[in-house]
Design a protein around this motif. Structure first.
Motif, PDB file in Angstrom:
ATOM      1  N   VAL A  21      -1.966  -7.613  -7.229  1.00  0.00           N
ATOM      2  CA  VAL A  21      -2.877  -7.366  -6.126  1.00  0.00           C
ATOM      3  C   VAL A  21      -2.285  -7.798  -4.795  1.00  0.00           C
ATOM      4  O   VAL A  21      -2.418  -7.111  -3.800  1.00  0.00           O
ATOM      5  N   PHE A  22      -1.608  -8.892  -4.753  1.00  0.00           N
ATOM      6  CA  PHE A  22      -1.133  -9.416  -3.484  1.00  0.00           C
ATOM      7  C   PHE A  22       0.307  -9.044  -3.169  1.00  0.00           C
ATOM      8  O   PHE A  22       0.966  -9.678  -2.373  1.00  0.00           O
ATOM      9  N   GLY A  23       0.838  -7.988  -3.804  1.00  0.00           N
ATOM     10  CA  GLY A  23       2.075  -7.388  -3.380  1.00  0.00           C
ATOM     11  C   GLY A  23       3.361  -7.991  -3.888  1.00  0.00           C
ATOM     12  O   GLY A  23       4.419  -7.675  -3.378  1.00  0.00           O
ATOM     13  N   LYS A  24       3.344  -8.863  -4.881  1.00  0.00           N
ATOM     14  CA  LYS A  24       4.590  -9.418  -5.381  1.00  0.00           C
ATOM     15  C   LYS A  24       5.385  -8.372  -6.141  1.00  0.00           C
ATOM     16  O   LYS A  24       6.596  -8.359  -6.080  1.00  0.00           O
ATOM     17  N   GLU A  25       4.701  -7.476  -6.861  1.00  0.00           N
ATOM     18  CA  GLU A  25       5.384  -6.430  -7.600  1.00  0.00           C
ATOM     19  C   GLU A  25       4.600  -5.135  -7.484  1.00  0.00           C
ATOM     20  O   GLU A  25       3.538  -4.979  -8.056  1.00  0.00           O
ATOM     21  N   ASP A  26       5.146  -4.214  -6.700  1.00  0.00           N
ATOM     22  CA  ASP A  26       4.527  -2.914  -6.514  1.00  0.00           C
ATOM     23  C   ASP A  26       5.040  -1.983  -7.606  1.00  0.00           C
ATOM     24  O   ASP A  26       6.240  -1.733  -7.694  1.00  0.00           O
ATOM     25  N   PRO A  27       4.158  -1.451  -8.452  1.00  0.00           N
ATOM     26  CA  PRO A  27       4.617  -0.611  -9.555  1.00  0.00           C
ATOM     27  C   PRO A  27       5.055   0.789  -9.134  1.00  0.00           C
ATOM     28  O   PRO A  27       5.628   1.516  -9.930  1.00  0.00           O
ATOM     29  N   TYR A  28       4.824   1.163  -7.888  1.00  0.00           N
ATOM     30  CA  TYR A  28       5.103   2.527  -7.461  1.00  0.00           C
ATOM     31  C   TYR A  28       6.220   2.636  -6.425  1.00  0.00           C
ATOM     32  O   TYR A  28       6.817   3.688  -6.284  1.00  0.00           O
ATOM     33  N   HIS A  29       6.476   1.571  -5.698  1.00  0.00           N
ATOM     34  CA  HIS A  29       7.480   1.605  -4.642  1.00  0.00           C
ATOM     35  C   HIS A  29       8.431   0.425  -4.775  1.00  0.00           C
ATOM     36  O   HIS A  29       8.067  -0.615  -5.309  1.00  0.00           O
ATOM     37  N   GLU A  30       9.645   0.611  -4.254  1.00  0.00           N
ATOM     38  CA  GLU A  30      10.632  -0.458  -4.253  1.00  0.00           C
ATOM     39  C   GLU A  30      11.242  -0.550  -2.863  1.00  0.00           C
ATOM     40  O   GLU A  30      11.257   0.433  -2.117  1.00  0.00           O
ATOM     41  N   GLU A  31      11.711  -1.723  -2.526  1.00  0.00           N
ATOM     42  CA  GLU A  31      12.360  -1.913  -1.238  1.00  0.00           C
ATOM     43  C   GLU A  31      13.736  -1.253  -1.282  1.00  0.00           C
ATOM     44  O   GLU A  31      14.453  -1.347  -2.275  1.00  0.00           O
ATOM     45  N   ILE A  32      14.080  -0.569  -0.209  1.00  0.00           N
ATOM     46  CA  ILE A  32      15.379   0.096  -0.145  1.00  0.00           C
ATOM     47  C   ILE A  32      16.462  -0.969   0.011  1.00  0.00           C
ATOM     48  O   ILE A  32      16.359  -1.830   0.888  1.00  0.00           O
ATOM     49  N   PRO A  33      17.511  -0.932  -0.843  1.00  0.00           N
ATOM     50  CA  PRO A  33      18.583  -1.923  -0.739  1.00  0.00           C
ATOM     51  C   PRO A  33      19.274  -1.871   0.630  1.00  0.00           C
ATOM     52  O   PRO A  33      19.335  -0.820   1.265  1.00  0.00           O
ATOM     53  N   GLN A  34      19.797  -3.008   1.060  1.00  0.00           N
ATOM     54  CA  GLN A  34      20.428  -3.147   2.371  1.00  0.00           C
ATOM     55  C   GLN A  34      21.509  -2.081   2.599  1.00  0.00           C
ATOM     56  O   GLN A  34      21.586  -1.507   3.677  1.00  0.00           O
ATOM     57  N   TYR A  70      -0.810   6.048 -11.016  1.00  0.00           N
ATOM     58  CA  TYR A  70      -1.028   6.066  -9.570  1.00  0.00           C
ATOM     59  C   TYR A  70      -2.333   6.779  -9.227  1.00  0.00           C
ATOM     60  O   TYR A  70      -3.110   6.296  -8.407  1.00  0.00           O
ATOM     61  N   ARG A  71      -2.570   7.915  -9.876  1.00  0.00           N
ATOM     62  CA  ARG A  71      -3.808   8.648  -9.617  1.00  0.00           C
ATOM     63  C   ARG A  71      -5.038   7.809  -9.948  1.00  0.00           C
ATOM     64  O   ARG A  71      -6.017   7.808  -9.217  1.00  0.00           O
ATOM     65  N   LEU A  72      -4.984   7.115 -11.054  1.00  0.00           N
ATOM     66  CA  LEU A  72      -6.145   6.332 -11.477  1.00  0.00           C
ATOM     67  C   LEU A  72      -6.330   5.050 -10.677  1.00  0.00           C
ATOM     68  O   LEU A  72      -7.457   4.606 -10.477  1.00  0.00           O
ATOM     69  N   ASP A  73      -5.238   4.444 -10.215  1.00  0.00           N
ATOM     70  CA  ASP A  73      -5.346   3.127  -9.582  1.00  0.00           C
ATOM     71  C   ASP A  73      -5.207   3.113  -8.062  1.00  0.00           C
ATOM     72  O   ASP A  73      -5.680   2.180  -7.422  1.00  0.00           O
ATOM     73  N   GLN A  74      -4.535   4.118  -7.443  1.00  0.00           N
ATOM     74  CA  GLN A  74      -4.286   3.988  -6.006  1.00  0.00           C
ATOM     75  C   GLN A  74      -4.274   5.277  -5.205  1.00  0.00           C
ATOM     76  O   GLN A  74      -3.996   5.253  -4.020  1.00  0.00           O
ATOM     77  N   SER A  75      -4.564   6.405  -5.777  1.00  0.00           N
ATOM     78  CA  SER A  75      -4.289   7.693  -5.137  1.00  0.00           C
ATOM     79  C   SER A  75      -5.218   8.126  -4.016  1.00  0.00           C
ATOM     80  O   SER A  75      -4.905   9.064  -3.308  1.00  0.00           O
ATOM     81  N   LEU A  76      -6.335   7.506  -3.833  1.00  0.00           N
ATOM     82  CA  LEU A  76      -7.304   8.023  -2.876  1.00  0.00           C
ATOM     83  C   LEU A  76      -6.938   7.764  -1.422  1.00  0.00           C
ATOM     84  O   LEU A  76      -7.636   8.213  -0.522  1.00  0.00           O
TER      85      LEU A  76
END
Length: 181
Positions: A21-34, A70-76
């Motif tokens: 919930v608080f953003g430690k591990e986003d299951p859909y996005h990753e940070e772009i490497p340097q 993603y559709r069920l948990d965050q898509s709206l």
């Protein structure tokens, strides 16, 4: 006995939901490497890539499970208190049958994950079904349970479990030379 069971699930819910919930591990996005940032600013994100070393079927299944979760948990497309809202958040509030419909949709996500090569190992299938069952159980409590279910995000949790398992499988395939890409 009931007290011990409720404490177990409350502890499990609070510990594992904090990261999700608080953003430690986003299951859909990753940070772009340097080294791949280019003109983008540090901290920019992209859709998660499929881990290397997976078979074509496993990659396809992971992509499908990611799309469904993603559709069920965050898509709206809107966020409430920093938490993404998906179709489960709407369905769960249907009086009488919302919890059952949401549980069936979550079960379908687990069944889609089970289509990986060789199927899910028993321990992983059991853990994924425990997430679905726990989510269903808490959603039966009127209003507060539905809100807790929206926060719990069983589908995103199951996606993270599947991705971790497939990432380890892909690394093993590469190490053993079982992967030709």
């Amino acid at each position: 006995m009931t007290s011990m069971v409720s404490k177990f699930f409350a502890r499990r819910f609070l510990q594992s939901s904090a990261g999700l919930v608080f953003g430690k591990e986003d299951p859909y996005h990753e940070e772009i490497p340097q080294d791949e940032l280019g003109r983008k600013k540090k901290g920019s994100k992209r859709k998660r890539q499929v881990p290397p070393g997976l078979s074509q079927n496993d990659a396809k299944v992971l992509t499908e499970v990611r799309r469904r979760a993603y559709r069920l948990d965050q898509s709206l497309g809107f966020w409430c208190c920093g938490i993404g809202i998906g179709w489960n958040a709407i369905i769960i509030f249907i009086p009488g049958i919302g919890a059952a419909i949401a549980a069936c949709l979550s079960y379908n996500v687990v069944q889609a994950a089970n289509k990986i090569d060789g199927g899910l190992p028993n321990w992983l299938y059991t853990e994924m079904m425990a997430n679905v069952s726990f989510d269903f159980g808490i959603s039966l409590v009127p209003l507060l349970g539905s809100i807790a279910s929206v926060l719990y995000k069983a589908n995103s949790r199951n996606l993270l479990l599947l991705e971790k398992y497939l990432k380890e499988r892909g690394q093993s395939n590469i190490a053993n030379g079982n992967f030709a890409h």
